[in-house]
Design an enzyme around this catalytic site. Structure first.
Site, short mmCIF file in Angstrom:
data_model
loop_
_atom_site.label_atom_id
_atom_site.label_comp_id
_atom_site.label_asym_id
_atom_site.label_seq_id
_atom_site.Cartn_x
_atom_site.Cartn_y
_atom_site.Cartn_z
N HIS A 54 45.59 45.67 36.47
CA HIS A 54 44.44 44.75 36.48
C HIS A 54 44.20 44.23 35.08
O HIS A 54 44.85 44.66 34.13
CB HIS A 54 43.20 45.40 37.10
CG HIS A 54 42.61 46.56 36.35
ND1 HIS A 54 43.28 47.74 36.14
CD2 HIS A 54 41.39 46.71 35.75
CE1 HIS A 54 42.50 48.58 35.46
NE2 HIS A 54 41.36 47.96 35.21
N HIS A 59 43.91 47.96 29.64
CA HIS A 59 45.16 48.06 30.41
C HIS A 59 46.18 46.99 30.01
O HIS A 59 47.36 47.11 30.36
CB HIS A 59 44.87 47.98 31.92
CG HIS A 59 43.98 49.10 32.36
ND1 HIS A 59 44.44 50.19 33.07
CD2 HIS A 59 42.65 49.33 32.15
CE1 HIS A 59 43.43 51.03 33.27
NE2 HIS A 59 42.34 50.53 32.73
N HIS A 112 37.39 47.64 42.14
CA HIS A 112 37.12 47.78 40.70
C HIS A 112 37.13 46.39 40.05
O HIS A 112 36.19 46.01 39.35
CB HIS A 112 38.17 48.69 40.09
CG HIS A 112 38.05 48.89 38.61
ND1 HIS A 112 37.03 49.60 38.04
CD2 HIS A 112 38.84 48.48 37.57
CE1 HIS A 112 37.18 49.62 36.71
NE2 HIS A 112 38.27 48.94 36.41
FE FE Z 1 40.34 51.21 32.50
ZN ZN Z 2 39.43 48.85 34.49
#
Ligand code: FE
Ligand code: ZN
Length: 253
Positions: A54, A59, A112
């Site tokens: 994501h 990330h 999320h």
């Molecule tokens: Fe994270």
């Molecule tokens: Zn995240």
């Protein structure tokens, strides 16, 4: 195929999937570039792909520098092409991505974030779940609905039990304290907590876990269990209502 766990930033995990026959490698969710580059340099591997679950900064933070250094191709969700920097290969829900011995099926698992995906290396039964499923927890719902997150977790529940779960953060210890409050008779959970504490004391990750362990101990996968529904005191509980309540309780835990 082996997986190297590379700690990044405060509590993130990035993963190098290395094909030992060819020395080709993919990196999952490089939160920063330095630890990845230093591992690649010290171990003579050929880093070909970045796989992003994501768009959150912790990330994708290493995408740009890693790509610049190794000409790595970035693989991610089509729906997030505007949000994931340097994306080269766009995947759709349930699409299979393949390169030499690497073969993974991706699944869109919103909740999320709206564009969250997981990578399932189904031959080896390795699942990279980002910030959707954690060990003994699940991600916060930032962009989706409770129902989306619930459905995403249910999809993960359908994978083979022996699937190894590699998640985006070392949150296991804190997560386990929450599980214990509402699932206090769970003996497996109690012994797992001790096991995890010993690992963490030695500076070792609690990851990977397995889907089987998560089904037995992760309260967010157990919202259909009568004892948990009783412990959070809902009228006419359903699994979704229980899950939603647990998610709210965890946000304030
Ligand atoms: Fe994270
Ligand atoms: Zn995240």
């Amino acid at each position: 195929m082996r997986v190297e766990i590379i700690p990044c930033l405060q509590d993130n995990y990035s993963y190098l999937i290395i094909d030992e026959k060819t020395s080709l490698a993919c990196v999952v969710d490089p939160g920063e570039s330095e630890p990845i580059i230093s591992f690649v340099e010290n171990n003579n591997i050929n880093l070909k792909f970045i796989l992003n679950t994501h768009h959150h900064y912790d990330h994708i933070g290493g995408n740009k520098d890693i790509k610049k250094k190794y000409n790595t191709k970035v693989v991610g969700f089509l729906g997030d092409k505007k949000r994931i920097p340097e994306l080269d290969i766009f995947l759709k829900d349930k699409e299979i991505w393949k390169y030499e011995n690497f073969e993974a099926k991706i699944y869109h698992i919103p909740g999320h974030t709206s564009g969250h995906i997981c990578f399932n290396f189904f031959h080896e039964k390795l699942l990279f779940t980002g910030d959707t499923l954690f060990s003994l927890g699940c991600g916060r719902i930032f962009e989706g609905t409770y129902e989306e997150m619930f459905n995403s977790l249910n999809l993960i529940k359908s994978f083979p039990k022996e699937t190894k779960i590699f998640c985006g953060h070392e949150y296991t210890d804190k997560n386990s304290e929450f599980c214990l409050v509402y699932d206090s008779d769970n003996e497996k959970l109690k012994s797992k907590i001790n096991e995890n504490k010993l690992k963490l004391k030695d500076g070792l990750p609690t990851i990977p876990t397995t889907l089987e362990e998560e089904l037995d101990m992760n309260i967010f996968l157990r919202s259909d269990k009568k004892n948990i529904q009783r412990n959070i005191n809902l009228n006419n509980p359903t699994a979704l209502k229980t899950f939603s309540k647990l998610r709210d309780l965890k946000d304030n835990f």
